[in-house]
Write an enzyme that holds these catalytic residues in place. Structure first.
Site, mmCIF file in Angstrom:
data_model
loop_
_atom_site.group_PDB
_atom_site.id
_atom_site.type_symbol
_atom_site.label_atom_id
_atom_site.label_comp_id
_atom_site.label_asym_id
_atom_site.label_seq_id
_atom_site.Cartn_x
_atom_site.Cartn_y
_atom_site.Cartn_z
ATOM 1 N N GLY A 73 -19.267 133.787 89.996
ATOM 2 C CA GLY A 73 -18.154 134.148 90.852
ATOM 3 C C GLY A 73 -17.210 135.060 90.105
ATOM 4 O O GLY A 73 -17.350 135.266 88.890
ATOM 5 N N TYR A 74 -16.239 135.598 90.811
ATOM 6 C CA TYR A 74 -15.301 136.557 90.236
ATOM 7 C C TYR A 74 -13.877 136.037 90.307
ATOM 8 O O TYR A 74 -13.379 135.712 91.388
ATOM 9 C CB TYR A 74 -15.425 137.908 90.952
ATOM 10 C CG TYR A 74 -16.719 138.571 90.570
ATOM 11 C CD1 TYR A 74 -16.788 139.408 89.473
ATOM 12 C CD2 TYR A 74 -17.893 138.288 91.251
ATOM 13 C CE1 TYR A 74 -17.992 139.971 89.072
ATOM 14 C CE2 TYR A 74 -19.098 138.837 90.863
ATOM 15 C CZ TYR A 74 -19.137 139.683 89.768
ATOM 16 O OH TYR A 74 -20.329 140.213 89.371
#
Length: 155
Positions: free
Chosen positions: A28-29
């Site tokens: 994820g970011y």
């Protein structure tokens, strides 16, 4: 800390028979800004925190910094990520002097398969396996940070 790579679409699953390794990746970011991306990744049983900078004009190279963290830390950080967690299996295929990393995506990105090859210079030659399709190097649509925001199913 400069990463040089070329990226391609994949036209068949023949690479799976050539793979010497495969690993599940969930990522994820924390920040997916076009000028910098901060990624949290669990690759197998290991966590990573990665920062990537803006791509060069050619799209072939960009700054990358990566630090190994515990899986537990990565799981906790994934809870803070922007919407759009990526789930994929990475296959590694040795072709002559290079290793191709082929990502088969799942979930909202099901059906997308992208191969990358890291190089030591932007003009380094390499053997292209038959299962490679169109080159998408530099096309930000295929960056994982963008795929997390605009998944393949919406294309």
């Amino acid at each position: 800390m400069i990463e040089i790579e070329r990226k391609f679409l994949v036209k068949s699953d023949a690479f799976k028979h050539e793979a010497h390794k495969q690993t599940r990746i969930v990522q994820g970011y924390l920040n997916s800004n076009k000028n910098r991306a901060v990624r949290v990744r669990i690759k197998g049983e290991t966590g990573f925190l990665t920062i990537k900078g803006t791509s060069s004009a050619s799209g072939l190279s960009r700054f990358e910094w990566e630090k190994e963290i515990s899986k537990h830390e990565a799981e906790a950080l994934l809870n803070l990520c922007e919407p759009g967690i990526i789930d994929k299996i990475r296959y590694e295929v040795k072709v002559k002097n290079h290793t191709f990393e082929i990502d088969e995506f799942f979930g909202e990105n099901e059906g997308l398969i992208i191969a990358e090859v890291e190089l030591t210079s932007e003009n380094e030659s390499f053997v292209k396996p038959l299962w490679l399709a169109n080159e998408v190097t530099g096309d930000s649509k295929y960056y994982n940070s963008q795929i997390s925001k605009n998944p393949f199913k919406n294309w």
